[in-house]
Design a protein around this motif. Structure first.
Motif, short mmCIF file in Angstrom:
data_model
loop_
_atom_site.label_atom_id
_atom_site.label_comp_id
_atom_site.label_asym_id
_atom_site.label_seq_id
_atom_site.Cartn_x
_atom_site.Cartn_y
_atom_site.Cartn_z
N CYS A 166 35.36 -59.89 -22.15
CA CYS A 166 34.39 -61.01 -21.34
C CYS A 166 34.21 -62.40 -22.43
O CYS A 166 32.98 -63.02 -22.37
CB CYS A 166 33.05 -60.64 -21.06
SG CYS A 166 33.21 -59.13 -19.90
N GLY A 167 35.40 -62.66 -22.95
CA GLY A 167 35.21 -63.67 -23.80
C GLY A 167 34.42 -63.49 -25.07
O GLY A 167 33.73 -64.43 -25.55
N TYR A 168 34.03 -62.35 -25.52
CA TYR A 168 33.42 -61.86 -26.54
C TYR A 168 31.87 -61.97 -26.20
O TYR A 168 31.10 -62.38 -26.92
CB TYR A 168 33.84 -62.46 -27.70
CG TYR A 168 35.01 -61.83 -28.33
CD1 TYR A 168 36.41 -62.42 -27.88
CD2 TYR A 168 34.99 -61.33 -29.67
CE1 TYR A 168 37.52 -61.76 -28.37
CE2 TYR A 168 36.28 -60.77 -30.03
CZ TYR A 168 37.58 -60.98 -29.36
OH TYR A 168 38.81 -60.63 -29.79
N PRO B 41 30.32 -64.18 -23.41
CA PRO B 41 29.71 -65.06 -22.49
C PRO B 41 29.84 -64.96 -21.31
O PRO B 41 29.08 -65.11 -20.11
CB PRO B 41 30.56 -66.62 -23.08
CG PRO B 41 30.89 -66.32 -24.40
CD PRO B 41 31.04 -64.72 -24.54
N ILE B 42 30.95 -64.44 -20.66
CA ILE B 42 31.17 -63.95 -19.11
C ILE B 42 30.40 -62.84 -18.89
O ILE B 42 30.78 -61.62 -18.86
CB ILE B 42 32.78 -63.78 -18.89
CG1 ILE B 42 33.53 -64.88 -19.56
CG2 ILE B 42 33.00 -63.43 -17.53
CD1 ILE B 42 33.18 -66.18 -18.97
N LYS C 198 24.60 -75.81 -29.01
CA LYS C 198 25.79 -75.51 -28.22
C LYS C 198 26.48 -74.19 -28.53
O LYS C 198 27.14 -73.59 -28.12
CB LYS C 198 27.04 -76.57 -28.58
CG LYS C 198 26.79 -77.81 -27.60
CD LYS C 198 27.17 -77.42 -26.28
CE LYS C 198 26.92 -78.64 -25.06
NZ LYS C 198 26.95 -78.05 -23.84
N ASN C 199 26.04 -73.98 -30.12
CA ASN C 199 26.47 -72.72 -30.78
C ASN C 199 25.52 -71.94 -30.85
O ASN C 199 24.42 -72.17 -31.20
CB ASN C 199 27.18 -72.87 -31.95
CG ASN C 199 28.42 -73.96 -32.04
OD1 ASN C 199 29.41 -73.89 -30.90
ND2 ASN C 199 28.35 -75.07 -32.61
N VAL D 114 22.08 -63.59 -29.88
CA VAL D 114 23.04 -64.31 -29.21
C VAL D 114 24.17 -63.33 -28.55
O VAL D 114 24.60 -63.91 -27.55
CB VAL D 114 23.72 -64.92 -30.37
CG1 VAL D 114 25.07 -65.70 -30.07
CG2 VAL D 114 22.86 -66.35 -30.92
N SER E 269 22.58 -67.38 -26.74
CA SER E 269 23.73 -68.22 -26.72
C SER E 269 24.72 -67.33 -25.52
O SER E 269 24.17 -66.94 -24.45
CB SER E 269 24.59 -68.49 -27.82
OG SER E 269 25.60 -69.57 -27.37
N LYS E 270 25.85 -67.27 -25.94
CA LYS E 270 26.87 -66.60 -25.14
C LYS E 270 26.65 -66.57 -23.72
O LYS E 270 27.09 -67.10 -22.99
CB LYS E 270 26.93 -65.21 -25.75
CG LYS E 270 27.75 -65.13 -27.15
CD LYS E 270 28.28 -63.86 -27.73
CE LYS E 270 28.76 -63.97 -29.06
NZ LYS E 270 30.28 -64.20 -29.01
N GLY F 289 29.75 -68.52 -20.01
CA GLY F 289 31.09 -69.27 -20.17
C GLY F 289 30.98 -70.61 -20.59
O GLY F 289 31.77 -71.35 -21.22
N HIS F 290 29.87 -71.47 -19.77
CA HIS F 290 29.62 -72.71 -20.52
C HIS F 290 28.82 -72.76 -21.58
O HIS F 290 28.04 -71.89 -22.10
CB HIS F 290 28.74 -73.42 -19.36
CG HIS F 290 29.35 -73.63 -18.06
ND1 HIS F 290 30.15 -74.87 -17.51
CD2 HIS F 290 29.82 -72.56 -16.89
CE1 HIS F 290 30.60 -74.64 -16.58
NE2 HIS F 290 30.37 -73.48 -16.01
N ALA F 291 29.30 -73.51 -22.54
CA ALA F 291 28.79 -73.82 -23.83
C ALA F 291 27.45 -74.31 -24.18
O ALA F 291 27.02 -75.24 -23.76
CB ALA F 291 29.67 -74.60 -24.81
N ILE F 292 26.55 -73.17 -24.30
CA ILE F 292 24.97 -73.68 -24.48
C ILE F 292 24.37 -72.53 -25.45
O ILE F 292 24.90 -71.20 -25.42
CB ILE F 292 24.35 -73.61 -23.17
CG1 ILE F 292 22.87 -74.19 -23.42
CG2 ILE F 292 24.34 -72.19 -22.38
CD1 ILE F 292 22.20 -74.49 -22.04
#
Lengths: 422, 422
Positions: free
Chosen positions: A74-76, A78-79, A130-131, A246, A271-272, A277-280
């Motif tokens: 899952c994108g590590y 985020p998803i 963002k990260n 995170v 985060s994640k 999947g959007h960077a936040i």
């Protein structure tokens, strides 16, 4: 992440990953290491997994060679609702039609701060980046500002991002980067107590993830009483308790993993999964820390971007409405039970670790991760991406049928491992 | 950014910024400072500028109260082609339909690395992040890794992000954060030479923006021979020359501002304009540094996001095809000439500084920025957002008519400043 155990080996251009390897050869000419960071092929089994992705949908993705995989990474992380979730993307698209990166924040920032404050229980405020590491590093600074102290106690082998004070890497560091960073062992309350005792009056904060999820290792849940004890040690020492949520955030509890494990931190970093999947990223903190927080300069060119904030608001809404967290837990329980049963059928000893939604499995007595790699390589061959050395992630778009298909493939992979000397 | 000179003052809920102030009151309850970082209202003139944005298009935006502004800040830089540029957004949308955040990078990363290497002239490789500071901090580490030295020489008052080694803030810092960071004055080659002499054999890198753009100050272009001299000092000392092109990149030269000013750095950091508002940053470096670069761990959950990379590829293509950089230069020259002429008409002394595409204007003998604030507040009242204390940005979506309208408004604003005691 520990440094890559082996260097990526070039493979023939005709195998199942020919296009991945072709792109990797090009990448290697113009990018240090070809692919760097957590997606480095050197961290899997070089040549045996895809190197490049092409597209994704729900709980699956297609690599650069057009091969389909059930996505258990899952994108590590985020998803969390599935790739390209229609409602999240609709909210993001609606915002995009108005714009994203302005001279000011938008109402979305206020709404998201209000939402996180309401969800997390203990917090009085929120900020955004963002990260994940934008937030963990800033939280450490807020603790130093609030307490007027320097020392940060962290779990040995925990991951809090790639900044110098905590990176698992070795290059480019100077001793000053970690002059006041002191490790203790996960779940070792006595060790934490002793470390605090050695630095009495100097500890600004203890930082840890809500449970321990080392790369190249099993996940480890908090021992009974660990968090209550850590909380008590921090309160007594007037040090802050920072939770790095995170990786696990929004997969165990909608309002932060501290609520899942039942304790009260001072600061939590997310985060994640927050934006599917959007960077936040975000930090929430106790009201008493608000003034100190306002004194630690925090900014980034894209941090008030409205699209990711709208995506996050909708991700939280959908997770809540559809009980995505309960769904991932049930899928994860089915997966772990199936893996345990499969291993037993083949008389293999495995350890299933981590919470069900963020599972991991390893083999007993598996020197050099030989069995683990054999297993995961075979799973990849069958179209299931399970990382051999990093915890896996489920998402709410996975289905019981997906899990059952994976378990059927696992049966074959277990047989191979067994045949290969167990 | 220096810390806010004044605290935001609440204003009546009925003025032109009533909705901004209503949102700010809500924000202040759940966010430290209400709005933090570079968009803090405290850095402008509290109550006299919008606090929240609603939407944007091309070279203009609308605030939360529905008021229209010609956007001379462009999101503090990222918007280089105009908000919601149709071709950039089409490329982003196309990628979005395939997905964004995967378990692997996509071909877009390879294409973008190849493109930046080709454009920047001196570079052999590229890497990507999300924030400018992801890159400046990492570049410093690469220099330490490559040289085995600790010292970083930087320009006093330069901005390289909000990380502890360089933040303009004061909260949460410890002395170790800057133990090996040493400032010299912009354009002062003798000062740089003396500083290198004091730390002979210990200097890992000199870092500077391609020209000096301090907040609360005029911009200052490199003096004749400055960059050649700095380059020579670095070569002789075997220290690396890092250019922080985050703010100016892609507005002066398509291949990096070092080419505009005619010198050869070792590492260049980009962000802001690269993706026309999509969150992305990049570092390019000399081929000789590639191995050292691969040894400094670099990662982030969203850093391989394909949407921002596709947006960046298209932003570069459109900038190149339409000579967006030439266009911004011509518009900026028209703007600066008009401002100078307007000031002269009103017998006001102003200084127009910075390259035309990233202009700034200030008044002579303007203690406490009184005239400057009066001027910019009046411009905002007329629908032109010019920050009183931070350089401005043009974009390729601005038109000559936009500039002329701004100059007509400036005429009135100059008259007010003059009437107010000059």
């Amino acid at each position: 992440m520990t440094p890559p155990p082996t260097a990526p080996t070039p493979a023939p251009a005709a195998g199942p990953y020919a296009e991945s390897l072709r792109l990797f050869a090009r990448a290697s000419r113009v990018i240090p290491g070809g692919i760097y960071g957590h997606t480095s092929p050197a961290l899997t089994v070089p040549g045996e997994f895809p190197y490049f992705a092409a597209r994704a949908e729900g709980g699956r993705y297609w690599d650069a060679d057009g091969r389909e995989f059930l996505d258990f990474m899952c994108g590590y992380g985020p998803i969390v609702l599935g790739h390209r979730h229609p409602e999240v993307e609709a909210a993001a698209d609606k915002q995009r039609r108005d714009g994203d990166c302005f001279n000011h924040p938008t109402e979305a920032m206020v709404l998201l701060a209000e939402r996180l404050v309401a969800l997390t229980g203990f917090a009085g405020w929120a900020v955004f980046g963002k990260n994940g590491s934008d937030m963990t590093t800033w939280a450490v600074q807020v603790a130093r500002e609030f307490t007027g102290r320097k020392k940060i106690l962290r779990v040995r082998g925990g991951y809090h991002g790639a900044h110098a004070w905590c990176t698992p890497g070795h290059g480019g560091l100077i001793p000053e980067d970690r002059a006041h960073i002191h490790p203790f062992a996960w779940n070792d309350l006595d060790g934490l107590r002793a470390l605090v005792g050695r630095h009495r009056g100097q500890v600004a904060a203890v930082i840890a993830s809500p449970y321990h999820h080392p790369t190249f290792g099993d996940s480890s849940l908090p021992a009974l009483g660990f968090w209550a004890g850590a909380e008590e040690i921090c309160r007594r020492e007037r040090a802050l308790l920072i939770v790095d949520d995170v990786r696990a955030g929004f997969r165990l509890h909608l309002g932060g993993s501290h609520q899942f494990f039942g304790f009260t931190p001072d600061l939590v970093c997310f985060s994640k999964a927050l934006g599917n999947g959007h960077a936040i990223s975000a930090t929430v903190g106790r009201a008493e820390l608000k003034v100190a927080a306002s004194r630690v300069f925090l900014t980034g060119s894209f941090w008030q971007g409205a699209v990711a904030m709208r995506a996050a608001l909708t991700t939280l809404d959908v997770l809540e409405r559809d009980d995505g967290i309960g769904r991932m837990r049930r899928l994860g329980e089915r997966f772990a039970a199936g893996l345990r049963a499969g291993a037993e059928r083949h008389r293999l000893q495995v350890s299933c670790s981590g919470p069900p939604a963020i599972p991991f499995m390893s083999f007993a007595d598996d020197a050099g991760w030989r069995r683990q790699r054999r297993f995961c390589v075979e799973m990849a061959r069958c179209g299931f991406f399970l990382h051999p050395h990093h915890n896996w992630f489920l998402c709410a778009a996975h289905t019981e049928a997906d899990i059952d298909r994976a378990l059927a493939a696992a049966d074959g992979a277990f047989a191979l491992v067994k045949a290969d000397g167990g």
